[in-house]
Design an enzyme around this catalytic site. Structure first.
Site, short mmCIF file in Angstrom:
data_model
loop_
_atom_site.label_atom_id
_atom_site.label_comp_id
_atom_site.label_asym_id
_atom_site.label_seq_id
_atom_site.Cartn_x
_atom_site.Cartn_y
_atom_site.Cartn_z
CB THR A 22 38.37 45.71 40.35
OG1 THR A 22 39.26 44.62 40.21
CG2 THR A 22 38.60 46.69 39.24
CB SER A 67 37.66 38.88 46.26
OG SER A 67 37.67 38.37 44.95
CB THR A 98 34.49 39.97 40.09
OG1 THR A 98 35.80 40.06 39.55
CG2 THR A 98 33.77 41.29 39.94
CG ASP A 99 39.28 37.30 40.89
OD1 ASP A 99 38.70 37.48 39.80
OD2 ASP A 99 40.46 37.63 41.09
N1 ASP Z 1 41.11 40.29 41.68
C1 ASP Z 1 39.99 41.16 41.89
C2 ASP Z 1 39.23 40.66 43.09
O1 ASP Z 1 38.51 39.71 43.00
C3 ASP Z 1 39.13 41.20 40.68
C4 ASP Z 1 37.89 42.06 40.81
O2 ASP Z 1 37.60 42.69 41.77
O3 ASP Z 1 37.15 42.10 39.83
O4 ASP Z 1 39.36 41.23 44.15
#
Ligand code: ASP
Length: 352
Positions: A22, A67, A98-99
């Site tokens: 993100t 991710s 973050t995932d």
């Molecule tokens: N789905 C995203 C990822 O992990 C969520 C994020 O970046 O916070 O790439």
């Protein structure tokens, strides 16, 4: 992958590695959709970075990914990239979704031997191109921490970390705990390495320092991914347990147990555990709880697992246990050697 060089030679040099997530998104006014922005323009997007007297180069992964699509091959290329560029930079900041950030940070902690410089993972809950983004603050704090040195010129935090919402955590101690709050990560079983307020306060007693502060990193890219995770739950059936513990393709299984390492005490369950161990499977015990430790001597149910040959992994996170198994199995052929090493504290991932 592409490298963008900031031509100015300054006090500290940081390599910013962009893998996706993100944080790197920006609204495209053409169709109002969130899209990855041109990362070579990072200083234009986050002009605050220019206020540091640092040289900041950026490196963009060949494929910018959510991710959820992270594969161990990304960890291997990150470890090799850091090894290759080690002498050119004082610290590394990895922008990542973050995932799966806790998995990637855990993996890198094991794959970078003799680390004497900071490797800081960060990301955001809101894209950097959105007014209330947490991405800028996370990025700016990460860069400052990656550049921080003591009076002798050695890195203040020579560890693989996650920096998020003003907290610096040891990477292999973190778990993502919230999908929509800015405080996305927690490190329940280990104190913070630093906190960013008006000043960044480093908790040096909690930071791991190498014996030789000038040692040179060695990438250990070999991984064996034949690991399954079995989450124990009421109503679990013998078929499910046998399929996972005795699966032909599996070399190790992380059993996510209750509380301090407890599992059903039914005979069929223990029979399958013994059957798997007789097949030389590596069975490890990690608690489902966010905090606390596995102690298989505490209850009769845990004791039975221990007697059957299950290895207690103390207060490790599931993410870190998975990464540790990938790493150990990639480097040791003997399962007994892997079992022995699981009990050792390699990168601060478990408490004594
Ligand atoms: N789905 C995203 C990822 O992990 C969520 C994020 O970046 O916070 O790439």
């Amino acid at each position: 992958m592409k490298l963008f060089i900031d031509s100015e030679r300054k006090k500290a040099s940081i390599l910013l590695i962009y893998t996706g997530g993100t944080i790197g998104m920006k609204m495209d006014p053409a169709d109002m959709a969130l899209k990855p922005f041109d990362f070579s323009q990072i200083l234009a997007e986050v002009p605050e970075l220019g206020k540091f007297a640092y040289r900041i180069d950026s490196f963009v992964s060949e494929k910018i990914i959510d991710s959820s699509d992270v594969e161990p091959s990304l960890w291997q290329s990150l470890a090799l990239l850091i090894e290759e560029k080690y002498d050119d930079y004082d610290g590394f900041v990895i922008l990542h979704g973050t995932d799966t950030m806790a998995y990637s940070a855990s993996a890198l902690s094991f794959m970078l031997d003799k680390l004497s410089k900071p490797v800081i993972f960060t990301g955001s809950q809101l894209p950097i191109g959105v007014a209330r983004t947490d991405g800028k603050e996370n990025l700016i704090s990460s860069v400052e921490i990656a550049a921080a040195k003591d009076d002798d010129g050695h890195a203040l935090v020579p560890e693989v970390c996650i920096c998020f919402d003003n907290m610096l955590m040891r990477g292999n101690r973190t778990t993502k705990v919230n999908s929509d709050n800015f405080r996305a990560f927690r490190s329940e079983n280990y104190p913070l390495l630093a906190e960013a307020g008006i000043h960044i306060k480093y908790n040096r007693a909690n930071i791991r320092y190498p014996d030789d502060p000038e040692c040179k990193v060695k990438a250990m890219p070999l991984l064996d991914t034949r690991v399954s995770v079995l989450k124990i739950h009421p109503g679990i059936t013998p078929q499910v347990v046998r399929n996972i513990l005795c699966g032909e393709e599996t070399r190790a299984v992380i059993m996510e147990t209750y509380g301090s390492g407890n599992a059903p005490s039914k005979e069929w369950f223990l029979d399958i555990v013994r059957e798997a161990i007789a097949m030389d499977k590596i069975l490890v015990n990690v608690t489902q709880c966010l905090a606390g430790t596995v102690d298989m001597d505490l209850y009769a149910t845990g004791k039975k697992l221990k007697d059957a040959g299950v290895i207690g992994c103390r207060d490790i996170t599931v993410e870190s246990a998975l990464a540790k198994l990938f790493h150990l199995m990639g480097n040791y052929e003997s399962n007994d050697e892997v079992r022995q090493m699981l009990d050792m504290n390699l990168r601060g991932e478990i408490s004594k």
